[in-house]
Design a protein around this motif. Structure first.
Motif, PDB file in Angstrom:
ATOM      1  N   PRO A  22       0.808  -1.225   0.000  1.00 17.55           N
ATOM      2  CA  PRO A  22       0.000   0.000   0.000  1.00 17.55           C
ATOM      3  C   PRO A  22       0.841   1.275   0.000  1.00 17.55           C
ATOM      4  O   PRO A  22       0.461   2.267  -0.631  1.00 17.55           O
ATOM      5  N   GLN A  23       1.963   1.274   0.724  1.00 10.85           N
ATOM      6  CA  GLN A  23       2.788   2.484   0.753  1.00 10.85           C
ATOM      7  C   GLN A  23       3.385   2.778  -0.631  1.00 10.85           C
ATOM      8  O   GLN A  23       3.425   3.932  -1.070  1.00 10.85           O
ATOM      9  N   LEU A  24       3.863   1.731  -1.311  1.00 10.40           N
ATOM     10  CA  LEU A  24       4.389   1.924  -2.665  1.00 10.40           C
ATOM     11  C   LEU A  24       3.283   2.367  -3.614  1.00 10.40           C
ATOM     12  O   LEU A  24       3.488   3.234  -4.461  1.00 10.40           O
ATOM     13  N   ARG A  25       2.081   1.803  -3.463  1.00 11.33           N
ATOM     14  CA  ARG A  25       0.954   2.195  -4.299  1.00 11.33           C
ATOM     15  C   ARG A  25       0.618   3.661  -4.120  1.00 11.33           C
ATOM     16  O   ARG A  25       0.380   4.392  -5.086  1.00 11.33           O
ATOM     17  N   GLN A  26       0.573   4.140  -2.861  1.00 12.30           N
ATOM     18  CA  GLN A  26       0.267   5.538  -2.604  1.00 12.30           C
ATOM     19  C   GLN A  26       1.382   6.450  -3.116  1.00 12.30           C
ATOM     20  O   GLN A  26       1.118   7.539  -3.649  1.00 12.30           O
ATOM     21  N   GLN A  27       2.623   6.020  -2.962  1.00 15.61           N
ATOM     22  CA  GLN A  27       3.746   6.823  -3.422  1.00 15.61           C
ATOM     23  C   GLN A  27       3.712   7.012  -4.935  1.00 15.61           C
ATOM     24  O   GLN A  27       4.005   8.103  -5.444  1.00 15.61           O
ATOM     25  N   ARG A  28       3.337   5.984  -5.672  1.00 13.46           N
ATOM     26  CA  ARG A  28       3.301   6.061  -7.131  1.00 13.46           C
ATOM     27  C   ARG A  28       1.930   6.462  -7.659  1.00 13.46           C
ATOM     28  O   ARG A  28       1.744   6.549  -8.870  1.00 13.46           O
ATOM     29  N   GLN A  29       0.961   6.702  -6.745  1.00 12.92           N
ATOM     30  CA  GLN A  29      -0.396   7.142  -7.113  1.00 12.92           C
ATOM     31  C   GLN A  29      -1.049   6.150  -8.082  1.00 12.92           C
ATOM     32  O   GLN A  29      -1.572   6.514  -9.135  1.00 12.92           O
ATOM     33  N   LEU A  30      -1.034   4.886  -7.670  1.00 11.01           N
ATOM     34  CA  LEU A  30      -1.627   3.827  -8.464  1.00 11.01           C
ATOM     35  C   LEU A  30      -2.992   3.463  -7.911  1.00 11.01           C
ATOM     36  O   LEU A  30      -3.340   3.847  -6.790  1.00 11.01           O
ATOM     37  N   PRO A  31      -3.814   2.714  -8.656  1.00  9.58           N
ATOM     38  CA  PRO A  31      -5.142   2.318  -8.155  1.00  9.58           C
ATOM     39  C   PRO A  31      -5.038   1.484  -6.879  1.00  9.58           C
ATOM     40  O   PRO A  31      -3.965   1.062  -6.444  1.00  9.58           O
ATOM     41  N   ALA A  32      -6.208   1.212  -6.294  1.00  8.32           N
ATOM     42  CA  ALA A  32      -6.261   0.573  -4.976  1.00  8.32           C
ATOM     43  C   ALA A  32      -5.562  -0.774  -4.955  1.00  8.32           C
ATOM     44  O   ALA A  32      -4.846  -1.093  -4.016  1.00  8.32           O
ATOM     45  N   GLU A  33      -5.740  -1.584  -5.960  1.00  7.19           N
ATOM     46  CA  GLU A  33      -5.163  -2.927  -5.939  1.00  7.19           C
ATOM     47  C   GLU A  33      -4.500  -3.230  -7.284  1.00  7.19           C
ATOM     48  O   GLU A  33      -5.173  -3.281  -8.318  1.00  7.19           O
ATOM     49  N   VAL A  34      -3.179  -3.392  -7.229  1.00  9.31           N
ATOM     50  CA  VAL A  34      -2.393  -3.727  -8.412  1.00  9.31           C
ATOM     51  C   VAL A  34      -1.561  -4.961  -8.067  1.00  9.31           C
ATOM     52  O   VAL A  34      -0.973  -5.044  -6.988  1.00  9.31           O
ATOM     53  N   TYR A  35      -1.496  -5.915  -8.993  1.00 12.20           N
ATOM     54  CA  TYR A  35      -0.862  -7.198  -8.729  1.00 12.20           C
ATOM     55  C   TYR A  35       0.259  -7.428  -9.748  1.00 12.20           C
ATOM     56  O   TYR A  35       0.111  -7.122 -10.934  1.00 12.20           O
ATOM     57  N   VAL A  36       1.354  -7.975  -9.245  1.00 18.79           N
ATOM     58  CA  VAL A  36       2.538  -8.198 -10.071  1.00 18.79           C
ATOM     59  C   VAL A  36       3.014  -9.627  -9.875  1.00 18.79           C
ATOM     60  O   VAL A  36       2.899 -10.183  -8.774  1.00 18.79           O
TER      61      VAL A  36
END
Length: 812
Positions: A678-692
């Motif tokens: 979640p912290q990386l998602r917020q830092q990069r301003q990505l959607p709520a759930e991204v999977y890699v």
């Protein structure tokens, strides 16, 4: 390089047309990008004399000129140039003349009521300048009226724009191209004869220090006095313009002329400005020191780097060696004495030096490819001769500095086997009815036209070929000589041969696997991505480059995850919505054992990819973990892989509670799949759930290559209905669903078709430390309709296996 055919004909008599010569050079390995026929630019333009000039009666800026062009009656021409006047010789475009540069056909017409028959031309209208302030006036007292202006302006010429390969440094000169044309056509070569000037012994000769024997092995410094600075003669200016060089003054033009003629860069310093750094003149070649700066000829103040090679006067920087001179010591209108530099610099040193300053000049381009040190003195003498003839210079002193590497010019002798020539080139088809080997006398003649010396050895059919100094850099091996023979003889003269037995092409198992993976991921809705292998350094495990082009591309990537995240973010920023993509690429890392390289497969999914959110009132619907897992499971099912998911929290970029390592057969690690932290998602301003996910290529090869090597067999599917059972029980929290599913699948045997979890509950009425799980088990037989008597024993076996192995408490 731009090649003037008029200039070239002074060195070799070319009997071919411009088009034929271009074809011959192209077949010999030189690319002729353009043929510029300047003769068409002024076809119909003649010399005229303005007999009388009067103001236009109805226009202040126009003049009515009576011009004599050698005909019975003089012409009346209306001219708008401010510098037109009586008693000058000008270039006149006669009626019906077409000027292609300005796309204009001259017709009789009236300008503000005054008839005008012709046009007095400027250099811009004749293609010799981009802009002109007025008409061109010939700087002579008398010319033949009506004569063609093209010989006077250098427009009776054809220019070939020739590009040579990187290994042909000798071809960046008129002499080099003349040698090549002579070798191709068999014409006689006539190189300019240069007499070495008498050098008086003078105590004021400059001192030369060469501390780095490799960077600069040879440096010749010559002092000339009594310079009469001024414009160069027209023939010299015209040749420079034809080559794309702007004339400046006779001193600078001579250095540029020798650069174009011999491919040897020279530089002229103002001697008196050099002396301002000290009483005596001591020149040196060294690398820059921290904090040093230099203002170059383009008026740019440059911060010098440690890899920047310098020319110094009394240890003060005065020029970028082999690249560009300094503004403070340039030749100017008041110059009366110059110090002429002729040097041989190491190609690698100049390449690094020019790159450190972001510069690329005509001089550096030649030094980077490698100039000919054997003809350095000849080029210097040629420049001194021209300076004496055109600027009235007097040579007063000369110093030659050499290191151990520059003391002797190396000589290369290559052994050439005639049998090897025949083996590589095959037979020729233009010597008779049947193909035959190239005759030895023809091979010898072709090599000698290049300047090589051919001598037989004690072994029959083996020659010792001595390479000329100007081809020392590119003729290094036997195969290089064979290539020259084929190039000069003509590739089109060799016979075409085909293999005696052809076999059908096929894909390797690795290529077939790569194709299969791409098809599978595309079928799952993922788009293939492609990234650079170079990235920013973020870890000690990364392999870093010693000499990167940019800091952003200074290390090799150690996985595919960062690039996939960058691509997802970029796609969102461009307004293209969520990105579902995959990539197949190489990764690199280093450890105590050294540097490693491997191939990997990665992918990224997430966000709301729907084109409309009508059914959700405009609200996004994030992709759940199970939906993302379902996409990956679909890929695995299509590939025929049975994959287990195990909890994993080793990578800080992934959500610690929603990440799993992937395993095949319980012991082979396939990769990792999970949700971004979640912290990386917020830092990069990505959607709520991204999977890699990232998969190991070696594990995929181990599992799938044997399958690809086997023939595909059809599997019989059952036509009988299924029989399902629900199974609910309490299980300890530490027991994973994957382990439970594996046990049930193994106990159910061939009748158990699938196992699926459909409910999980934690809370009241559930024992502490446990959870309630409910599975649906589907049974099917390929041979019959199942009855309770057939299913119940198998189902009881599954229940017993769960109780025995995990101690679960059955509820149903």
């Amino acid at each position: 390089m731009r090649i003037s055919l008029n200039w070239l004909n002074e060195y070799v008599n070319v009997q071919l047309s411009a088009e034929e010569l271009a074809e011959a050079l192209t077949m010999a390995g030189f690319e002729v990008e353009d043929i510029e026929d300047r003769r068409t630019w002024a076809d119909g333009v003649v010399v005229g004399r303005v007999v009388e000039r009067t103001p236009h009666p109805d226009a202040d800026k126009l003049s009515v000129c009576r011009v004599d062009i050698g005909q019975a009656d003089s012409s009346t021409i209306v001219c708008g140039a401010a510098n037109v006047r009586a008693d000058i010789y000008v270039a006149v475009a006669t009626v019906d003349t077409y000027l292609p540069v300005v796309d204009l056909t001259i017709k009789p017409r009236k300008l503000r009521g005054v008839p005008s028959a012709g046009m007095i031309c400027s250099l811009a209208e004749l293609g010799l300048a981009k802009e002109s302030e007025g008409i061109h006036i010939f700087a002579v007292d008398s010319l033949e009226l009506g004569q063609d202006v093209r010989p006077l302006l250098g427009l009776d010429d054809v220019i070939l724009d020739v590009t040579s390969t990187a290994n042909r440094a000798d071809a960046l000169s008129m002499v080099g191209i003349a040698r090549e044309v002579a070798a191709i056509t068999g014409a006689t070569l006539h190189l300019p004869v240069t007499q070495a000037p008498a050098i008086p012994k003078n105590a004021t000769a400059p001192g030369i220090a060469l501390p780095d024997e490799k960077a600069c092995p040879i440096y010749i410094g010559t002092v000339l006095e009594n310079i009469a600075l001024g414009p160069s003669p027209q023939w010299l200016q015209q040749r420079l313009v034809a080559a794309g060089t702007r004339p400046i003054n006779n001193v600078v033009d001579v250095t540029n002329y020798v650069l174009l003629e011999w491919g040897q860069p020279l530089h002229a310093f103002d001697r008196d400005r050099l002396l301002t750094t000290g009483a005596a003149l001591n020149l040196g070649v060294r690398y820059a020191q921290p904090g040093e700066t230099l203002v170059t000829l383009d008026s740019q103040k440059r911060q010098l780097q440690p890899e920047t090679l310098l020319i110094t006067a009394n240890d003060q920087p005065v020029a970028l060696a082999g690249v560009m001179g300094g503004e403070d010591t340039e030749v100017h209108d008041g110059t009366r004495a110059v110090m002429l530099e002729a040097a041989f610099f190491d190609a690698a040193a100049i390449r690094k030096s020019a790159r450190s300053q972001g510069l690329r000049t005509e001089a550096s381009a030649r030094y980077e490819r490698g100039v000919n040190p054997a003809e350095l003195g000849l080029a210097c003498d040629r420049a001194l001769q021209l300076l004496q003839e055109l600027a009235g210079a007097t040579v007063v002193a000369q110093t030659t500095g050499t290191t151990s590497l520059g003391a002797a010019i190396p000589e290369r002798v290559i052994t050439l086997r005639l049998s090897r020539v025949a083996q590589l080139l095959g037979q020729v088809i233009n010597l008779g009815d049947q193909p035959q080997d190239l005759p030895p006398e023809t091979i010898q003649k072709l090599l000698e036209t290049l300047g090589c010396q051919v001598a037989p050895t004690d072994d029959a059919g083996v020659w010792a070929v001595t390479v000329p100094p100007y081809r020392y850099r590119d003729l290094e091996r036997e195969v290089d000589l064979i290539e020259e023979v084929a190039r000069l003889y003509g590739y089109n003269h060799f016979a075409d041969t085909l293999p005696h037995k052809a076999i059908g092409g096929f894909l390797s198992v690795e290529a077939a696997l790569r194709r299969k993976l791409r098809e599978t991921f595309r079928a799952a809705g993922l788009t293939e991505l492609l990234h650079y292998s170079l990235t920013k350094p973020i870890s000690d495990r990364q392999v870093t480059l010693a000499n990167p082009l940019f800091p952003e591309y200074s290390a090799l990537r150690q996985d595919l995850v960062d690039g996939l995240i960058d691509a997802y973010e970029f796609n969102l920023n461009q307004g293209n919505g969520p990105l579902n993509g995959f990539e197949i690429g190489h990764i690199f890392w280093q450890d105590d054992a050294g540097i490693h390289e491997a191939e990997a497969v990665g992918g990224i999914v997430g966000g709301d990819g729907r084109s409309s959110q009508w059914v959700t009132s405009g609200q996004d619907r994030p992709l759940t973990w199970y939906e993302a897992k379902g996409i990956l499971d679909g890929v695995f099912n299509r590939l025929g892989l049975a994959v287990d998911y195990r909890a994993d929290s080793t990578d800080p970029r992934f959500h610690p509670g929603r990440t799993a390592s992937l395993w095949v057969r319980g012991r082979l690690e396939l990769g990792r799949f999970g949700q971004l932290h979640p912290q990386l998602r917020q830092q990069r301003q990505l959607p709520a759930e991204v999977y890699v996910f990232q998969l190991n290529w070696s594990a995929l090869e181990t599992c799938l290559v044997p399958v690809l090597q086997k023939s595909v067999k059809f599997g019989v599917y059952s036509t009988f209905p299924v029989s399902d059972r629900d199974l609910a029980f309490y299980a300890p929290l530490e027991i994973t669903v994957a382990d439970l599913t594996t046990t049930m699948t193994k106990a159910g045997g061939k009748l158990l078709e699938s196992v699926a979890l459909f409910d999980e509950y934690r809370g009241e009425s559930v024992p502490q430390g446990q959870r309630s799980l409910a599975f649906r088990l589907v049974y099917r037989s390929p041979e019959q309709t199942l009855t309770d008597e057939t299913v119940d024993p198998v189902h009881k076996k599954v229940r017993a296996a769960l109780e025995k192995q995990f101690g679960v408490t059955l509820r149903s």
